[in-house]
Design an enzyme around this catalytic site. Structure first.
Site, PDB file in Angstrom:
ATOM      1  N   LYS A   1      -2.520  24.519  68.833  1.00  0.00           N
ATOM      2  CA  LYS A   1      -1.758  24.636  67.586  1.00  0.00           C
ATOM      3  C   LYS A   1      -1.466  26.112  67.389  1.00  0.00           C
ATOM      4  O   LYS A   1      -2.374  26.908  67.090  1.00  0.00           O
ATOM      5  CB  LYS A   1      -2.541  24.085  66.383  1.00  0.00           C
ATOM      6  CG  LYS A   1      -1.775  24.291  65.085  1.00  0.00           C
ATOM      7  CD  LYS A   1      -2.507  23.801  63.854  1.00  0.00           C
ATOM      8  CE  LYS A   1      -1.723  24.197  62.606  1.00  0.00           C
ATOM      9  NZ  LYS A   1      -2.399  23.806  61.365  1.00  0.00           N
TER      10      LYS A   1
ATOM     11  N   GLY B   1       0.225  21.362  53.118  1.00  0.00           N
ATOM     12  CA  GLY B   1       0.722  21.063  51.779  1.00  0.00           C
ATOM     13  C   GLY B   1       0.616  19.607  51.374  1.00  0.00           C
ATOM     14  O   GLY B   1       0.812  19.267  50.210  1.00  0.00           O
TER      15      GLY B   1
END
Lengths: 255, 66
Positions: A97, A185
């Protein structure tokens, strides 16, 4: 439901979990297992000479789980490449990532460094999953550079604000030839379900589960939401109308 | 000679290798990596990599993160 395929590996689960912010490693492991995720992120940190900490890795290494090391803490593409090489050595995986966010206040990804690093890391043989802005043009550039997925943000990391970038996520999903993982989020299962209904390939969730009153139950709630959202997408949602359309016969049967 | 390990100055013998300092650090067997002067050193080379004055060694291990 269709399996998710990234770089030739198949995943039944479309929920990825982050490992930050849990109150304990035991709770983290229970949440990971309850979520039935098959992809879990792991960070790296410098260690003290008198290192005595519990080894968190023993709590996340399971045969069905792909470790996804991240590059959190780097500020440039050059630092990201070194972090990636350390991660590959430490964890024995070339999956990565990629996250480059130099500003600690909003943790927003640096698009220019992220693209540069993606180009470099793909050449070095990494399977690169870049965390990025919800920028459709950037996402196409990352795909062209060889990214295995794109991972646009829904809102700043850890804010639980939900799909603030929804309009751009829709464009990214429409245009992408690689899986789109909505990352950062997502604060509630309904946000994850909405992302999946839009056609996102997967969601990456951390804070919303880790800081929940009951993280294990919340992990299950996210699992169910992601499944429901994906199933709805594959089933094909009905169109949205303005004028009422009867779903019962309107013939006057009372005479 | 003096080297830095994760920004902390330490003294080591002149013929010390990366393996020498690793042994002092109670490291887990999996999930650890080392860079010497910003270049990753594979585990297989730890025992043959001689340290030099002012080397900067970074030792990292797995941590929780999203």
């Amino acid at each position: 439901m269709e399996n998710l395929v990234i770089a030739g590996r198949e995943f039944k689960s479309r929920l990825f979990l982050g490992t930050g912010k849990f109150n304990s490693n035991i709770l983290m492991e229970q949440s990971i297992l309850a979520s039935e995720t098959e992809m879990v992120t792991v960070a790296m940190k410098r260690i003290d000479m008198d290192n005595q900490e519990d080894d968190m890795l023993s709590h996340i290494v399971h045969p069905h789980i792909q470790l996804l090391p991240n590059t959190s803490g780097v500020r440039t593409a050059e630092e990201a490449v070194l972090a990636a090489q350390l991660a590959r050595e430490a964890f024995g995986t070339n999956w990565l990532k990629l996250e480059i966010h130099p500003d600690p206040r909003y943790l927003l990804p640096d698009s220019i460094e992220t693209l540069k690093a993606t180009e470099e890391l793909v050449k070095l043989g990494f399977v690169v999953l870049p965390y990025c802005q919800a920028d459709p043009v950037l996402c196409k550039r990352l795909e062209e550079a060889g990214a295995a997925t794109v991972m646009p943000l829904a809102a700043p990391i850890g804010t639980n604000k939900g799909l603030r970038t929804e309009d751009f996520l829709r464009i990214i999903i429409e245009q992408s030839n690689v899986p789109v993982v909505v990352d950062a989020g997502i604060g509630a299962p309904s946000h994850a379900a909405a992302a999946m209904e839009m056609g996102a390939s997967a969601c990456l969730v951390n804070t919303a589960i880790a800081v929940a009153g009951n993280p294990v139950e919340m992990a299950i709630a996210f699992k169910e939401a992601v499944v429901a959202g994906r199933r709805a997408y594959e089933a094909g949602l009905g169109s949205v109308g303005v004028i009422a359309e009867a779903s019962s016969p309107l013939t006057a049967f009372l005479g | 000679m003096t080297i830095k390990v994760n920004n902390e100055k330490i003294s080591v013998e002149n013929n010390a290798t990366i393996e020498t300092i690793v042994k002092q650090m109670n490291l887990p067997s999996f999930g650890v990596a080392i860079a010497r002067n910003n270049k990753m050193v594979p585990r297989a080379e730890w025992s043959t990599t001689l340290l030099q004055e002012d080397d900067s060694i970074v030792v990292v291990k797995a941590a929780c993160g999203g």
